[in-house]
Design a protein around this motif. Sequence first.
Motif, mmCIF file in Angstrom:
data_model
loop_
_atom_site.group_PDB
_atom_site.id
_atom_site.type_symbol
_atom_site.label_atom_id
_atom_site.label_comp_id
_atom_site.label_asym_id
_atom_site.label_seq_id
_atom_site.Cartn_x
_atom_site.Cartn_y
_atom_site.Cartn_z
ATOM 1 N N LYS A 203 0.940 -1.278 0.278
ATOM 2 C CA LYS A 203 -0.237 -0.080 -0.067
ATOM 3 C C LYS A 203 0.866 1.139 0.032
ATOM 4 N N LEU A 204 1.972 1.260 0.748
ATOM 5 C CA LEU A 204 2.821 2.314 0.897
ATOM 6 C C LEU A 204 3.556 2.425 -0.533
ATOM 7 N N GLU A 205 3.892 1.521 -1.227
ATOM 8 C CA GLU A 205 4.201 1.683 -2.643
ATOM 9 C C GLU A 205 3.294 2.309 -3.390
ATOM 10 N N GLN A 206 2.208 1.997 -3.404
ATOM 11 C CA GLN A 206 1.140 2.308 -4.189
ATOM 12 C C GLN A 206 0.831 3.817 -4.093
ATOM 13 N N ILE A 207 0.673 4.115 -2.740
ATOM 14 C CA ILE A 207 0.632 5.551 -2.430
ATOM 15 C C ILE A 207 1.645 6.424 -3.183
ATOM 16 N N LYS A 208 3.148 6.185 -3.085
ATOM 17 C CA LYS A 208 4.074 6.815 -3.511
ATOM 18 C C LYS A 208 4.124 6.874 -5.107
ATOM 19 N N GLU A 209 3.785 5.614 -5.769
ATOM 20 C CA GLU A 209 3.521 5.571 -7.054
ATOM 21 C C GLU A 209 2.371 6.484 -7.561
ATOM 22 N N ARG A 210 1.330 6.584 -6.790
ATOM 23 C CA ARG A 210 0.118 7.382 -7.255
ATOM 24 C C ARG A 210 0.458 8.812 -7.231
ATOM 25 N N MET A 211 1.311 9.260 -5.911
ATOM 26 C CA MET A 211 1.557 10.603 -5.950
ATOM 27 C C MET A 211 2.519 11.075 -6.973
ATOM 28 N N LEU A 212 3.430 10.154 -7.354
ATOM 29 C CA LEU A 212 4.522 10.459 -8.315
ATOM 30 C C LEU A 212 3.993 10.741 -9.642
ATOM 31 N N ALA A 213 3.066 9.756 -9.855
ATOM 32 C CA ALA A 213 2.521 9.808 -11.072
ATOM 33 C C ALA A 213 1.581 11.048 -11.690
ATOM 34 N N ASP A 214 1.128 11.788 -10.606
ATOM 35 C CA ASP A 214 0.173 13.061 -10.747
ATOM 36 C C ASP A 214 0.746 14.209 -10.450
ATOM 37 N N ASP A 215 2.199 14.214 -10.137
ATOM 38 C CA ASP A 215 2.778 15.387 -9.611
ATOM 39 C C ASP A 215 3.892 15.934 -10.697
ATOM 40 N N ALA A 216 3.482 16.882 -11.450
ATOM 41 C CA ALA A 216 4.184 17.481 -12.505
ATOM 42 C C ALA A 216 5.295 18.370 -12.054
ATOM 43 N N PHE A 217 5.063 18.893 -11.186
ATOM 44 C CA PHE A 217 6.029 19.888 -10.680
ATOM 45 C C PHE A 217 7.098 19.320 -9.932
ATOM 46 N N SER A 218 7.022 18.170 -9.113
ATOM 47 C CA SER A 218 8.024 17.503 -8.406
ATOM 48 C C SER A 218 8.795 16.581 -9.718
ATOM 49 N N LYS A 219 8.146 16.411 -10.748
ATOM 50 C CA LYS A 219 8.829 15.785 -12.227
ATOM 51 C C LYS A 219 9.864 16.801 -12.563
ATOM 52 N N TRP A 220 9.213 18.184 -12.663
ATOM 53 C CA TRP A 220 10.104 19.257 -13.386
ATOM 54 C C TRP A 220 11.384 19.236 -12.545
ATOM 55 N N LEU A 221 10.957 19.472 -11.057
ATOM 56 C CA LEU A 221 12.239 19.305 -10.191
ATOM 57 C C LEU A 221 13.100 18.355 -10.535
ATOM 58 N N GLY A 222 12.783 17.411 -10.802
ATOM 59 C CA GLY A 222 13.989 16.092 -10.985
ATOM 60 C C GLY A 222 13.968 15.286 -9.903
ATOM 61 N N ILE A 223 12.898 15.556 -8.922
ATOM 62 C CA ILE A 223 13.211 14.695 -7.763
ATOM 63 C C ILE A 223 13.330 13.370 -7.914
ATOM 64 N N GLU A 224 14.178 12.838 -7.149
ATOM 65 C CA GLU A 224 14.199 10.960 -6.993
ATOM 66 C C GLU A 224 13.971 10.677 -5.504
ATOM 67 N N ILE A 225 13.066 9.899 -5.368
ATOM 68 C CA ILE A 225 13.022 9.293 -4.095
ATOM 69 C C ILE A 225 13.916 8.219 -3.755
ATOM 70 N N ASP A 226 14.587 8.422 -2.876
ATOM 71 C CA ASP A 226 15.709 7.330 -2.447
ATOM 72 C C ASP A 226 15.149 6.437 -1.221
ATOM 73 N N GLU A 227 14.351 7.009 -0.030
ATOM 74 C CA GLU A 227 13.815 6.260 0.813
ATOM 75 C C GLU A 227 12.650 6.720 1.025
ATOM 76 N N TYR A 228 11.516 5.842 1.366
ATOM 77 C CA TYR A 228 10.276 6.126 1.583
ATOM 78 C C TYR A 228 9.501 5.050 2.707
ATOM 79 N N ALA A 229 9.013 5.802 3.628
ATOM 80 C CA ALA A 229 8.689 4.734 4.904
ATOM 81 C C ALA A 229 7.496 5.596 5.523
ATOM 82 N N GLU A 230 6.792 4.908 6.313
ATOM 83 C CA GLU A 230 5.623 5.580 7.184
ATOM 84 C C GLU A 230 6.137 6.754 7.725
ATOM 85 N N GLY A 231 5.716 7.921 7.513
ATOM 86 C CA GLY A 231 6.033 9.152 8.111
ATOM 87 C C GLY A 231 7.260 9.873 7.849
#
Length: 138
Positions: A3-31
């Motif tokens: 579910k956590l990975e699904q949330i991250k992927e859902r948010m990344l898919a629709d976040d054009a601004f973070s994509k423009w920034l070139g953000i790469e997520i290195d670690e992702y955990a609850e909170g």
Amino acid sequence: MTKLEQIKERMLADDAFSKWLGIEIDEYAEGYCKLHYTVRAEMLNGFGIVHGGVVFSAADSAFAFACNTQGRISVALDVHVNFVRAAKTGDVLFVEAKELHDGYKTGVYDIITRNEAGEIVSIFKGTAYRTSKEVLSS
């Protein structure tokens, strides 16, 4: 996929601004979220240093990713930023968001941006409001 990975992927898919920034997520955990990006020429202000809005926005993205790990759509209620050190083209900036308080309706987060030398570039504090809507059902 968790579910956590699904949330991250859902948010990344629709976040054009973070994509423009070139953000790469290195670690992702609850909170928690740790990401990085590289400062590009179009991110500079008139003095040749990274625009404060870019540093703020990347910290805001880390904040959003961290506070939405709860599964309910969370939005910024209040944020404060202190700019400590400048960055320039080619610098890789690392942003780490950590949850300090996990309440039912609010969460408080500490988001620190550092350069490659580990020096603090900005300190961002954010309070999130948790809605009743689920991230994955929106």
